[in-house]
Design a protein around this motif. Structure first.
Motif, short mmCIF file in Angstrom:
data_model
loop_
_atom_site.label_atom_id
_atom_site.label_comp_id
_atom_site.label_asym_id
_atom_site.label_seq_id
_atom_site.Cartn_x
_atom_site.Cartn_y
_atom_site.Cartn_z
N THR A 1 0.83 -1.21 0.00
CA THR A 1 0.00 0.00 0.00
C THR A 1 0.86 1.25 0.00
O THR A 1 0.60 2.21 -0.74
CB THR A 1 -0.93 0.00 1.21
OG1 THR A 1 -1.73 -1.18 1.19
CG2 THR A 1 -1.84 1.21 1.20
N LYS A 2 1.90 1.27 0.82
CA LYS A 2 2.78 2.43 0.87
C LYS A 2 3.48 2.65 -0.47
O LYS A 2 3.67 3.79 -0.91
CB LYS A 2 3.81 2.27 1.98
CG LYS A 2 3.20 2.30 3.38
CD LYS A 2 4.26 2.09 4.45
CE LYS A 2 3.65 2.14 5.84
NZ LYS A 2 4.67 1.91 6.90
N THR B 1 2.27 1.83 -3.44
CA THR B 1 1.32 2.35 -4.43
C THR B 1 1.08 3.84 -4.22
O THR B 1 0.91 4.59 -5.19
CB THR B 1 -0.02 1.61 -4.34
OG1 THR B 1 -0.59 1.79 -3.04
CG2 THR B 1 0.14 0.13 -4.62
N GLN B 2 1.09 4.28 -2.97
CA GLN B 2 0.86 5.69 -2.69
C GLN B 2 2.02 6.56 -3.17
O GLN B 2 1.84 7.75 -3.42
CB GLN B 2 0.64 5.90 -1.19
CG GLN B 2 -0.65 5.27 -0.69
CD GLN B 2 -0.75 5.27 0.83
OE1 GLN B 2 0.26 5.41 1.51
NE2 GLN B 2 -1.95 5.11 1.35
N ARG C 1 -5.57 7.13 -10.98
CA ARG C 1 -5.49 5.85 -10.28
C ARG C 1 -6.85 5.18 -10.31
O ARG C 1 -7.86 5.81 -9.98
CB ARG C 1 -5.04 6.04 -8.83
CG ARG C 1 -3.66 6.66 -8.70
CD ARG C 1 -3.41 7.15 -7.27
NE ARG C 1 -2.14 7.81 -7.15
CZ ARG C 1 -1.02 7.21 -6.75
NH1 ARG C 1 -1.05 5.94 -6.42
NH2 ARG C 1 0.12 7.86 -6.68
#
Length: 494
Positions: free
Chosen positions: A468-469, A471-472, A479
């Protein structure tokens, strides 16, 4: 607090004249000493006061400063005008009816002149339920015009702490662009004495009070609302600066306040006191506010593109039909065509999105059609990144080759993938897995992407995971999330 008449010189003759006194009301501020119980020393504070006086043929006198007749010289004639106690008492009673009481404690007003009586003040209330500010504001708005109509003279000192501004009729609401990537500024402006005042920060405290009261606690049949309870006379005062107050018509505010309450509720923590901002994801509320503002006769100006986008989001059928790309090798069902149009609509307005069709309903082909449109339109000047579970990488390879063969597709998988790291910009679509994302994070972060698509996006529901980190941290113009199970346990996942 009113000046006494000067004593006349030696007269040549005298005249007694009955003069009907004209009441004079002077609003100002006085200093009041008091001794706090806890400290035992004398300090002082300021208090608003109303000084009642009278004009006897041009001679001014206070209510209790002198009880004898007034005398003045007029062309060598000593004119004597007896005081009219009944008329003066009637004026005093008029103020008492308005809620004033005659002060009996020492006060200092003007240039240090000590006055013990003759100044009217608001009544004290040991229960704490009496609102002195509301009392004075209502006096200024309602009582003073009546007194003027009855012939009273009204004077308001510059230091009077309840200055009522004239309510302007022309209000304008403006949307400002350029306040951030995902935010737009909003202001409700009025002109007060040549100065533009933004009412939205001023209304923030009012909206907070209304929110605490809860509109649902009041009848919805027109008998009473929380707003009516705060402004029973149909006028709402808002503070502009330290001592200035602006009276606003409740009926004009009413159409907008409900929407403003929603918008203020969307503010990030710590935003109190700052400008109101509207997020892209809440532009439908902006369209609702424009409708409410129009109903109140308040034009919404500025940021035409933003307001057009908001109207499109709110209107039924606002998503325009997107022509399918020539390179698509598939026949889409009606709901799939609608999905492609929606993805195009999001891209046109800078939104990300979540396509949450059930499994087997064709999320893959909708995403591929969206990518093909971007390529054929010439907007895809960067590669697109698609991240999926390892188990479906082969499916994406075969579906892209089958439905969108014009897309130059690269699947990053296995140890040989590193050889392609330096050539990512040469492809239209780069496909990799959530498992490899943290390992290749530096390479994927260094490449700017046109789109970033996350298949089976429920893999990202844990905000603390490395995937998740990663992708951010990706740089992408849009997106998109694809998932058949957007919510498994709680709404935080959504």
């Amino acid at each position: 607090g009113l000046p006494l008449p000067t004593r006349p010189a030696t007269p040549t003759q005298t005249e007694t004249r009955r003069v009907t006194p004209r009441p004079l009301l002077r609003l100002g501020q006085a200093t009041r000493p008091y001794t706090p119980y806890a400290y035992g020393m004398t300090v002082s504070d300021t208090v608003a006061v109303a000084a009642l006086g009278f004009d006897y043929g041009g001679q001014r006198v206070g209510l209790v400063e002198e009880t004898g007749p007034l005398q003045w010289m007029e062309n060598g004639v000593l004119v004597t005008a007896p005081r009219q106690p009944k008329a003066e008492a009637a004026a005093s009673a008029r103020l008492r009816q308005a809620g004033f009481v005659l002060n009996e404690t020492p006060l200092t007003i003007g240039r240090g002149q000590s006055v013990r009586r003759g100044l009217f003040v608001s009544p004290t209330d040991p229960t704490g339920e009496f609102d002195e500010t509301s009392h004075w504001l209502n006096v200024c708005l309602e009582l003073l015009p009546d007194l003027r109509a009855e012939g009273w003279g009204i004077e308001i000192d510059a230091d009077f702490p309840y200055q009522i501004l004239e309510a302007p009729q022309n209000w304008t609401m403006e949307v400002g662009e350029g306040t951030g990537i995902d935010w737009f500024g909003l202001s409700l402006g009025i002109e007060v004495g040549g100065e533009r005042v933004d009412l939205l920060p001023v209304l923030r405290s009012l909206i907070g009070v209304l929110g605490r009261l809860g509109e649902d606690e009041f009848a919805d049949d027109g008998t009473e609302t929380a707003l009516d309870a705060l402004a029973p006379d149909g006028v709402l005062f808002v503070r502009v600066g330290k001592d200035r107050f602006l009276p606003l018509n409740v009926e004009r505010l009413r159409p907008m306040l409900g929407v403003l309450m929603e918008l203020f509720g969307l503010q990030a923590p710590g935003a109190d006191g700052g400008p109101l901002r509207i997020g892209r994801a809440h532009l439908g509320d902006l369209a609702a506010l424009e409708e409410a503002a129009t109903a109140a006769g308040v034009p919404l100006l500025g940021a035409d593109a933003v307001r057009g986008m908001a109207r499109s989001l709110r209107e039924a059928g606002g998503v325009p039909v997107a022509p399918l790309p020539d390179g698509l090798r598939a026949t889409l069902r009606p709901y799939q065509r609608l999905g492609v149009s929606w993805l195009q609509f999001l891209a046109a307005h800078g939104f990300g999105g979540l396509l949450a069709d059930d499994m087997g309903l064709g999320k893959t082909v909708q995403a591929l059609a969206h990518l093909l449109i971007e390529k054929e339109s010439g907007r895809m000047d960067r590669p697109c990144l698609l991240i999926a579970p390892t188990s479906v990488l082969g499916n994406w390879r075969s579906e892209a080759a089958r439905f969108a063969p014009d897309l130059r597709t690269l699947v990053l998988h296995g140890p040989q993938r590193k050889a392609a790291h330096g050539d990512l910009a040469g492809y239209d679509l780069v496909v990799t897995s959530y498992a490899l994302l943290p390992r290749d994070r530096a390479v994927l972060e260094a490449q700017p992407w046109h789109l970033a698509i996350f298949d089976e996006a429920q893999y990202l529901k844990n905000p603390t995971s490395q995937a998740t980190k990663a992708t951010q941290a990706l740089e992408a113009r849009q997106r998109l999330c694809l998932t058949g199970t957007p919510v498994e346990n709680n709404l935080d996942e959504l």
